[in-house]
Design an enzyme around this catalytic site. Structure first.
Site, PDB file in Angstrom:
ATOM      1  N   ASP A   1     -49.836  15.338  59.500  1.00 35.31           N
ATOM      2  CA  ASP A   1     -49.079  14.375  58.695  1.00 35.31           C
ATOM      3  C   ASP A   1     -47.653  14.319  59.233  1.00 35.31           C
ATOM      4  O   ASP A   1     -47.054  15.362  59.500  1.00 35.31           O
ATOM      5  CB  ASP A   1     -49.083  14.804  57.214  1.00 35.31           C
ATOM      6  CG  ASP A   1     -50.477  14.738  56.594  1.00 35.31           C
ATOM      7  OD1 ASP A   1     -51.382  14.116  57.194  1.00 35.31           O
ATOM      8  OD2 ASP A   1     -50.656  15.310  55.497  1.00 35.31           O
TER       9      ASP A   1
ATOM     10  N   HIS B   1     -55.778  14.998  62.436  1.00 38.35           N
ATOM     11  CA  HIS B   1     -54.399  14.515  62.576  1.00 38.35           C
ATOM     12  C   HIS B   1     -53.440  15.518  61.945  1.00 38.35           C
ATOM     13  O   HIS B   1     -53.861  16.415  61.215  1.00 38.35           O
ATOM     14  CB  HIS B   1     -54.220  13.165  61.861  1.00 38.35           C
ATOM     15  CG  HIS B   1     -54.368  13.266  60.378  1.00 38.35           C
ATOM     16  ND1 HIS B   1     -55.593  13.370  59.757  1.00 38.35           N
ATOM     17  CD2 HIS B   1     -53.449  13.310  59.376  1.00 38.35           C
ATOM     18  CE1 HIS B   1     -55.447  13.456  58.449  1.00 38.35           C
ATOM     19  NE2 HIS B   1     -54.132  13.431  58.181  1.00 38.35           N
TER      20      HIS B   1
ATOM     21  N   HIS C   1     -55.551  18.666  60.495  1.00 33.15           N
ATOM     22  CA  HIS C   1     -56.624  18.722  59.498  1.00 33.15           C
ATOM     23  C   HIS C   1     -57.485  17.481  59.607  1.00 33.15           C
ATOM     24  O   HIS C   1     -57.108  16.498  60.255  1.00 33.15           O
ATOM     25  CB  HIS C   1     -56.031  18.883  58.087  1.00 33.15           C
ATOM     26  CG  HIS C   1     -55.002  17.856  57.713  1.00 33.15           C
ATOM     27  ND1 HIS C   1     -53.724  17.837  58.237  1.00 33.15           N
ATOM     28  CD2 HIS C   1     -55.059  16.788  56.881  1.00 33.15           C
ATOM     29  CE1 HIS C   1     -53.056  16.823  57.748  1.00 33.15           C
ATOM     30  NE2 HIS C   1     -53.845  16.153  56.918  1.00 33.15           N
TER      31      HIS C   1
ATOM     32  N   ARG D   1     -66.302  12.448  47.630  1.00 38.33           N
ATOM     33  CA  ARG D   1     -65.042  13.185  47.531  1.00 38.33           C
ATOM     34  C   ARG D   1     -63.940  12.220  47.140  1.00 38.33           C
ATOM     35  O   ARG D   1     -63.861  11.110  47.687  1.00 38.33           O
ATOM     36  CB  ARG D   1     -64.729  13.817  48.897  1.00 38.33           C
ATOM     37  CG  ARG D   1     -63.375  14.512  48.963  1.00 38.33           C
ATOM     38  CD  ARG D   1     -63.160  15.121  50.347  1.00 38.33           C
ATOM     39  NE  ARG D   1     -61.791  15.552  50.526  1.00 38.33           N
ATOM     40  CZ  ARG D   1     -61.326  16.747  50.204  1.00 38.33           C
ATOM     41  NH1 ARG D   1     -62.130  17.659  49.678  1.00 38.33           N
ATOM     42  NH2 ARG D   1     -60.060  17.054  50.396  1.00 38.33           N
TER      43      ARG D   1
HETATM   44  C1  LIG Z   1     -53.557   5.929  62.672  1.00 35.60           C
HETATM   45  C2  LIG Z   1     -52.575   6.016  61.816  1.00 35.60           C
HETATM   46  C3  LIG Z   1     -52.770   6.114  60.323  1.00 35.60           C
HETATM   47  C4  LIG Z   1     -51.424   6.669  59.885  1.00 35.60           C
HETATM   48  C5  LIG Z   1     -50.496   5.871  60.776  1.00 35.60           C
HETATM   49  C6  LIG Z   1     -51.121   6.126  62.147  1.00 35.60           C
HETATM   50  O1  LIG Z   1     -50.738   5.199  63.137  1.00 35.60           O
HETATM   51  C7  LIG Z   1     -50.769   7.571  62.587  1.00 35.60           C
HETATM   52  C8  LIG Z   1     -50.425   8.467  61.354  1.00 35.60           C
HETATM   53  C9  LIG Z   1     -51.377   8.207  60.183  1.00 35.60           C
HETATM   54  C10 LIG Z   1     -50.944   8.880  58.880  1.00 35.60           C
HETATM   55  C11 LIG Z   1     -51.562  10.271  58.640  1.00 35.60           C
HETATM   56  C12 LIG Z   1     -51.003  10.837  57.342  1.00 35.60           C
HETATM   57  C13 LIG Z   1     -51.023   9.814  56.193  1.00 35.60           C
HETATM   58  O2  LIG Z   1     -52.356   9.639  55.725  1.00 35.60           O
HETATM   59  C14 LIG Z   1     -50.474   8.437  56.652  1.00 35.60           C
HETATM   60  C15 LIG Z   1     -50.271   7.482  55.462  1.00 35.60           C
HETATM   61  C16 LIG Z   1     -49.204   8.671  57.416  1.00 35.60           C
HETATM   62  O3  LIG Z   1     -48.066   8.646  56.997  1.00 35.60           O
HETATM   63  O4  LIG Z   1     -49.492   8.895  58.753  1.00 35.60           O
HETATM   64  C17 LIG Z   1     -51.363   7.930  57.778  1.00 35.60           C
HETATM   65  C18 LIG Z   1     -51.064   6.538  58.387  1.00 35.60           C
HETATM   66  C19 LIG Z   1     -51.835   5.405  57.679  1.00 35.60           C
HETATM   67  O5  LIG Z   1     -52.941   5.624  57.167  1.00 35.60           O
HETATM   68  O6  LIG Z   1     -51.323   4.282  57.706  1.00 35.60           O
HETATM   69  O1  LIG Z   2     -58.526  12.941  51.840  1.00 33.44           O
HETATM   70  C1  LIG Z   2     -58.229  14.086  52.148  1.00 33.44           C
HETATM   71  O2  LIG Z   2     -58.702  15.057  51.585  1.00 33.44           O
HETATM   72  C2  LIG Z   2     -57.201  14.312  53.260  1.00 33.44           C
HETATM   73  C3  LIG Z   2     -56.728  13.008  53.856  1.00 33.44           C
HETATM   74  C4  LIG Z   2     -55.511  13.161  54.691  1.00 33.44           C
HETATM   75  O3  LIG Z   2     -55.334  14.143  55.356  1.00 33.44           O
HETATM   76  C5  LIG Z   2     -54.520  12.079  54.715  1.00 33.44           C
HETATM   77  O4  LIG Z   2     -54.719  11.062  54.012  1.00 33.44           O
HETATM   78  O5  LIG Z   2     -53.504  12.226  55.422  1.00 33.44           O
HETATM   79 FE   LIG Z   3     -53.391  14.167  56.320  1.00 29.75          FE
END
Ligand SMILES: C=C1C[C@]23C[C@@]1(O)CC[C@H]2[C@@]12CC[C@H](O)[C@@](C)(C(=O)O1)[C@H]2[C@@H]3C(=O)O
Ligand SMILES: O=C(O)CCC(=O)C(=O)O
Ligand SMILES: [Fe+2]
Length: 327
Positions: free
Chosen positions: A199, A197, A254, A264
């Site tokens: 961020d 994904h 990543h 981890r």
């Molecule tokens: C599948 C998902 C988890 C996420 C929200 C989403 O719908 C798409 C973006 C995902 C992500 C990736 C980065 C971060 O870990 C996170 C908190 C964010 O802001 O976007 C996660 C979301 C999540 O885990 O709720």
């Molecule tokens: O846990 C990690 O090392 C990365 C996880 C990550 O990319 C995320 O939470 O968005």
């Molecule tokens: Fe991430």
């Protein structure tokens, strides 16, 4: 494998830091930050508290869930069907807001846990402000605080996430990837801890223990493993910063692979703008006649859309200006 670790390593006190950061963000959207000045004890205190939590019986941890938007989650990531070999705590970055769920679990010492989180987040935020100021300086963006003011803003979304209950404070995540011994029998097979994904935010600041697993995707679409370093931070460019630099800096794809032997633990601060902020390329960065590659949108609009997407989706696709057919 490429010598990625040297190509993307930046010493925060190096007079050339701003140029090296920009280079790394253009090429990888990612770099390792050393000599950052955050005391090691902030890491270790939080790590001790996090492991105290993750080592609790499953039934106790479940009392701190679901992560809607704060709290404990296990295997399910987001609410659109993504799964990983991971358990996590989603927390807010605002010391004023405490979650009743983590309170429930940390009955004996919620204050110790919260203060370890706060101490860590304050230090990491300060460092993140400095990093984005160096990005602005390296790209000759005016004013110099064009990026850092967004993270410093009281309403900044290092804080906010959309939840079923409206907007609330979120911006910090503790991820725990338990070892998966069965992996040894499946030689050569990978187990996804956290699927690929980007961020959505401006910048993410990650620190992990000494267990490997993090991988980044290069421009040529190959995946490279990032050697763990528990004394350093790893910085990711997020989607919002890609848009604000009109594609010059690259939001890095990543993922994390689980390990058969070691667990981890990672802690990530996500720095985003205030919800009402328009996410557009910074004017001082645009060459004469240069057009934005993206449609105009607010951070709230982007987050709303992102939280409806699957983890691996190319979320910026919906916001790209597609060249008109035939032109
Ligand atoms: C599948 C998902 C988890 C996420 C929200 C989403 O719908 C798409 C973006 C995902 C992500 C990736 C980065 C971060 O870990 C996170 C908190 C964010 O802001 O976007 C996660 C979301 C999540 O885990 O709720
Ligand atoms: O846990 C990690 O090392 C990365 C996880 C990550 O990319 C995320 O939470 O968005
Ligand atoms: Fe991430």
């Amino acid at each position: 494998m490429l010598g990625v670790s040297t190509l993307y390593m930046v010493n925060l006190r190096d007079p050339e830091a701003k140029n090296l950061i920009v280079k790394a963000c253009e090429e990888y959207g990612f770099f390792k930050l050393v000599n950052h000045g955050v005391p090691m004890e902030f890491f270790t205190n939080l790590e001790t508290e996090a492991l105290r939590f993750f080592n609790l019986p499953q039934s106790d941890k479940d009392k701190a869930g679901p992560p809607d938007p704060f709290g404990y989650g296990c295997k399910m990531i987001g609410s659109n069907g993504d799964m990983g070999w991971v358990e996590y705590l989603l927390l807010n970055t605002n010391p004023q807001i405490t979650s009743h769920k983590t309170h429930t679990v940390f009955r004996e010492n919620p204050e110790i846990f919260r203060s370890a989180v706060n101490e860590y987040i304050q230090a990491v935020k300060r460092m993140a402000f400095e990093v984005v100021e160096l990005v602005a300086d390296g790209l000759e963006i005016e004013p110099k605080d064009a990026l850092s003011r967004l993270l410093r803003d009281d309403k900044s979304d290092s804080c906010f996430r959309l939840g079923s209950t409206g907007t609330c404070n979120l911006g910090f995540r503790l991820n725990h990837y338990p070892p998966c011994p069965e992996l040894q029998a499946l030689s050569g097979r990978n187990l996804i801890g956290f699927g690929e994904h980007t961020d959505p935010q401006i910048i993410s600041v990650l620190r992990s223990n000494n267990t490997s697993g993090l991988q980044i995707c290069l421009k040529d679409k190959t995946w490279v493993s990032v050697p763990p370093d528990q004394t350093s931070f790893f910085i990711n460019v997020g989607d919002a910063l890609q848009v604000m630099t009109n594609g010059r800096l690259r939001s890095v794809r990543h993922r994390v692979l689980a390990d058969s032997v070691s667990s981890r633990l990672s802690m990530i601060y996500f720095g985003g703008p205030p919800l009402g902020e328009k996410i557009v390329p910074l004017p001082s960065l645009m060459a004469e006649g240069e057009e934005s590659l993206y449609k105009e949108f607010t951070w709230l609009e982007y987050k709303t859309s992102a939280y409806k997407s699957r983890l691996s989706d190319y979320r910026l696709g919906l916001f790209e200006k597609k060249p008109a057919a035939g032109l």
